[in-house]
Design a protein around this motif. Structure first.
Motif, PDB file in Angstrom:
ATOM      1  N   ILE A 212       0.843  -1.208   0.000  1.00 33.37           N
ATOM      2  CA  ILE A 212       0.000   0.000   0.000  1.00 33.37           C
ATOM      3  C   ILE A 212       0.871   1.248   0.000  1.00 33.37           C
ATOM      4  O   ILE A 212       0.635   2.200  -0.756  1.00 33.37           O
ATOM      5  CB  ILE A 212      -0.954  -0.006   1.209  1.00 33.37           C
ATOM      6  N   ILE A 213       1.903   1.240   0.834  1.00 34.40           N
ATOM      7  CA  ILE A 213       2.807   2.393   0.891  1.00 34.40           C
ATOM      8  C   ILE A 213       3.491   2.588  -0.451  1.00 34.40           C
ATOM      9  O   ILE A 213       3.557   3.712  -0.965  1.00 34.40           O
ATOM     10  CB  ILE A 213       3.856   2.201   2.018  1.00 34.40           C
ATOM     11  N   GLU A 214       3.974   1.507  -1.052  1.00 29.18           N
ATOM     12  CA  GLU A 214       4.696   1.627  -2.322  1.00 29.18           C
ATOM     13  C   GLU A 214       3.818   2.207  -3.427  1.00 29.18           C
ATOM     14  O   GLU A 214       4.275   3.006  -4.236  1.00 29.18           O
ATOM     15  CB  GLU A 214       5.258   0.275  -2.761  1.00 29.18           C
ATOM     16  N   ARG A 215       2.548   1.856  -3.434  1.00 30.57           N
ATOM     17  CA  ARG A 215       1.628   2.407  -4.442  1.00 30.57           C
ATOM     18  C   ARG A 215       1.489   3.924  -4.315  1.00 30.57           C
ATOM     19  O   ARG A 215       1.098   4.595  -5.262  1.00 30.57           O
ATOM     20  CB  ARG A 215       0.249   1.755  -4.329  1.00 30.57           C
ATOM     21  N   ASN A 216       1.785   4.451  -3.136  1.00 32.79           N
ATOM     22  CA  ASN A 216       1.639   5.880  -2.896  1.00 32.79           C
ATOM     23  C   ASN A 216       2.962   6.635  -2.904  1.00 32.79           C
ATOM     24  O   ASN A 216       2.981   7.828  -2.620  1.00 32.79           O
ATOM     25  CB  ASN A 216       0.908   6.105  -1.562  1.00 32.79           C
ATOM     26  N   LEU A 217       4.037   5.956  -3.225  1.00 33.41           N
ATOM     27  CA  LEU A 217       5.334   6.624  -3.346  1.00 33.41           C
ATOM     28  C   LEU A 217       5.524   7.054  -4.795  1.00 33.41           C
ATOM     29  O   LEU A 217       5.209   6.305  -5.714  1.00 33.41           O
ATOM     30  CB  LEU A 217       6.471   5.684  -2.916  1.00 33.41           C
ATOM     31  N   PHE A 218       6.074   8.252  -4.982  1.00 32.21           N
ATOM     32  CA  PHE A 218       6.193   8.792  -6.330  1.00 32.21           C
ATOM     33  C   PHE A 218       7.619   8.881  -6.826  1.00 32.21           C
ATOM     34  O   PHE A 218       7.845   9.195  -7.981  1.00 32.21           O
ATOM     35  CB  PHE A 218       5.547  10.187  -6.391  1.00 32.21           C
ATOM     36  N   THR A 219       8.591   8.635  -5.959  1.00 34.66           N
ATOM     37  CA  THR A 219       9.980   8.779  -6.394  1.00 34.66           C
ATOM     38  C   THR A 219      10.714   7.463  -6.293  1.00 34.66           C
ATOM     39  O   THR A 219      10.425   6.624  -5.430  1.00 34.66           O
ATOM     40  CB  THR A 219      10.731   9.821  -5.536  1.00 34.66           C
ATOM     41  N   TYR A 220      11.677   7.295  -7.172  1.00 34.63           N
ATOM     42  CA  TYR A 220      12.520   6.105  -7.142  1.00 34.63           C
ATOM     43  C   TYR A 220      13.291   5.999  -5.827  1.00 34.63           C
ATOM     44  O   TYR A 220      13.308   4.928  -5.213  1.00 34.63           O
ATOM     45  CB  TYR A 220      13.473   6.124  -8.350  1.00 34.63           C
ATOM     46  N   PRO A 221      13.912   7.092  -5.338  1.00 37.78           N
ATOM     47  CA  PRO A 221      14.619   6.981  -4.045  1.00 37.78           C
ATOM     48  C   PRO A 221      13.679   6.585  -2.904  1.00 37.78           C
ATOM     49  O   PRO A 221      14.074   5.820  -2.018  1.00 37.78           O
ATOM     50  CB  PRO A 221      15.187   8.381  -3.817  1.00 37.78           C
ATOM     51  N   GLY A 222      12.448   7.066  -2.925  1.00 39.30           N
ATOM     52  CA  GLY A 222      11.487   6.684  -1.891  1.00 39.30           C
ATOM     53  C   GLY A 222      11.182   5.198  -1.935  1.00 39.30           C
ATOM     54  O   GLY A 222      11.122   4.526  -0.901  1.00 39.30           O
ATOM     55  N   LYS A 223      11.009   4.668  -3.134  1.00 40.05           N
ATOM     56  CA  LYS A 223      10.740   3.237  -3.291  1.00 40.05           C
ATOM     57  C   LYS A 223      11.941   2.402  -2.866  1.00 40.05           C
ATOM     58  O   LYS A 223      11.787   1.350  -2.252  1.00 40.05           O
ATOM     59  CB  LYS A 223      10.346   2.940  -4.733  1.00 40.05           C
ATOM     60  N   GLU A 224      13.128   2.888  -3.166  1.00 36.07           N
ATOM     61  CA  GLU A 224      14.343   2.180  -2.736  1.00 36.07           C
ATOM     62  C   GLU A 224      14.469   2.191  -1.218  1.00 36.07           C
ATOM     63  O   GLU A 224      14.838   1.190  -0.612  1.00 36.07           O
ATOM     64  CB  GLU A 224      15.588   2.809  -3.362  1.00 36.07           C
ATOM     65  N   LYS A 225      14.165   3.319  -0.608  1.00 32.87           N
ATOM     66  CA  LYS A 225      14.248   3.422   0.854  1.00 32.87           C
ATOM     67  C   LYS A 225      13.245   2.460   1.510  1.00 32.87           C
ATOM     68  O   LYS A 225      13.559   1.824   2.512  1.00 32.87           O
ATOM     69  CB  LYS A 225      13.993   4.857   1.298  1.00 32.87           C
ATOM     70  N   LEU A 226      12.068   2.338   0.933  1.00 35.85           N
ATOM     71  CA  LEU A 226      11.060   1.416   1.467  1.00 35.85           C
ATOM     72  C   LEU A 226      11.587  -0.013   1.454  1.00 35.85           C
ATOM     73  O   LEU A 226      11.368  -0.767   2.405  1.00 35.85           O
ATOM     74  CB  LEU A 226       9.761   1.523   0.660  1.00 35.85           C
ATOM     75  N   LYS A 227      12.295  -0.391   0.399  1.00 35.75           N
ATOM     76  CA  LYS A 227      12.837  -1.754   0.303  1.00 35.75           C
ATOM     77  C   LYS A 227      13.850  -2.042   1.404  1.00 35.75           C
ATOM     78  O   LYS A 227      14.045  -3.195   1.777  1.00 35.75           O
ATOM     79  CB  LYS A 227      13.514  -1.964  -1.050  1.00 35.75           C
ATOM     80  N   ASN A 228      14.494  -1.008   1.932  1.00 38.20           N
ATOM     81  CA  ASN A 228      15.544  -1.193   2.930  1.00 38.20           C
ATOM     82  C   ASN A 228      15.070  -1.004   4.366  1.00 38.20           C
ATOM     83  O   ASN A 228      15.884  -0.988   5.286  1.00 38.20           O
ATOM     84  CB  ASN A 228      16.703  -0.233   2.641  1.00 38.20           C
ATOM     85  N   ILE A 229      13.776  -0.866   4.559  1.00 41.86           N
ATOM     86  CA  ILE A 229      13.252  -0.677   5.918  1.00 41.86           C
ATOM     87  C   ILE A 229      13.394  -1.978   6.706  1.00 41.86           C
ATOM     88  O   ILE A 229      13.072  -3.054   6.224  1.00 41.86           O
ATOM     89  CB  ILE A 229      11.772  -0.243   5.883  1.00 41.86           C
ATOM     90  N   ARG A 230      13.874  -1.836   7.920  1.00 38.58           N
ATOM     91  CA  ARG A 230      14.003  -2.963   8.844  1.00 38.58           C
ATOM     92  C   ARG A 230      13.303  -2.598  10.147  1.00 38.58           C
ATOM     93  O   ARG A 230      13.177  -1.431  10.493  1.00 38.58           O
ATOM     94  CB  ARG A 230      15.477  -3.280   9.137  1.00 38.58           C
ATOM     95  N   GLU A 231      12.899  -3.586  10.885  1.00 37.92           N
ATOM     96  CA  GLU A 231      12.210  -3.305  12.146  1.00 37.92           C
ATOM     97  C   GLU A 231      13.192  -2.761  13.184  1.00 37.92           C
ATOM     98  O   GLU A 231      14.393  -3.049  13.141  1.00 37.92           O
ATOM     99  CB  GLU A 231      11.518  -4.553  12.671  1.00 37.92           C
ATOM    100  N   PHE A 232      12.663  -1.949  14.091  1.00 43.71           N
ATOM    101  CA  PHE A 232      13.468  -1.361  15.160  1.00 43.71           C
ATOM    102  C   PHE A 232      13.456  -2.279  16.376  1.00 43.71           C
ATOM    103  O   PHE A 232      12.434  -2.872  16.695  1.00 43.71           O
ATOM    104  CB  PHE A 232      12.916   0.006  15.579  1.00 43.71           C
ATOM    105  N   GLU A 233      14.570  -2.326  17.063  1.00 43.32           N
ATOM    106  CA  GLU A 233      14.636  -3.093  18.297  1.00 43.32           C
ATOM    107  C   GLU A 233      14.819  -2.178  19.508  1.00 43.32           C
ATOM    108  O   GLU A 233      14.661  -2.608  20.635  1.00 43.32           O
ATOM    109  CB  GLU A 233      15.758  -4.112  18.215  1.00 43.32           C
ATOM    110  N   ASP A 234      15.102  -0.920  19.261  1.00 43.68           N
ATOM    111  CA  ASP A 234      15.371   0.049  20.317  1.00 43.68           C
ATOM    112  C   ASP A 234      14.136   0.932  20.513  1.00 43.68           C
ATOM    113  O   ASP A 234      13.684   1.601  19.576  1.00 43.68           O
ATOM    114  CB  ASP A 234      16.588   0.889  19.900  1.00 43.68           C
ATOM    115  N   ILE A 235      13.583   0.947  21.718  1.00 43.97           N
ATOM    116  CA  ILE A 235      12.345   1.686  21.991  1.00 43.97           C
ATOM    117  C   ILE A 235      12.511   3.186  21.768  1.00 43.97           C
ATOM    118  O   ILE A 235      11.575   3.861  21.330  1.00 43.97           O
ATOM    119  CB  ILE A 235      11.809   1.377  23.418  1.00 43.97           C
TER     120      ILE A 235
END
Length: 110
Positions: free
Chosen positions: A13-36
């Motif tokens: 859903i987020i990717e469908r609403n991203l308009f830039t290539y760098p934004g889409k690349e950044k989404l691919k590299n998202i990892r979960e946080f372990e630090d509160i």
């Protein structure tokens, strides 16, 4: 407790609403946080974005300039289509500046 948030569907859903290539690349590299503390910091950013949206939405589609440095600077000759990308970029920046100038809230942050 194990929660199933169907994160892949959320990312789609987020990717469908991203308009830039760098934004889409950044989404691919998202990892979960372990630090509160990091999670709290990211939620603060979300709250800031919500306030900005309430003040007045700023929308502008950035052209993809991701290959500018490695490709275009080598050539030092720009095609009209490449120059048009720069023109659109600067027009977009001008549009954003005008929106920021209309809002005290946005002026404080930018």
């Amino acid at each position: 407790m194990n929660y199933n948030f169907e994160i892949e569907k959320i990312f789609e859903i987020i990717e469908r609403n991203l308009f830039t290539y760098p934004g889409k690349e950044k989404l691919k590299n998202i990892r979960e946080f372990e630090d509160i503390e990091k999670i709290d910091e990211e939620f603060s950013k979300i709250e800031e974005i919500k306030r900005i949206k309430e003040e007045g939405e700023i929308y502008f589609e950035f052209p993809d300039l991701s290959n500018f440095e490695k490709e275009l600077l080598k050539e030092k000759i720009f095609l009209p289509s490449e120059l048009f990308k720069f023109l659109n970029f600067f027009k977009g920046i001008e549009k954003i500046k005008k929106e920021i100038d209309k809002s005290e809230f946005l002026k404080e942050r930018f």
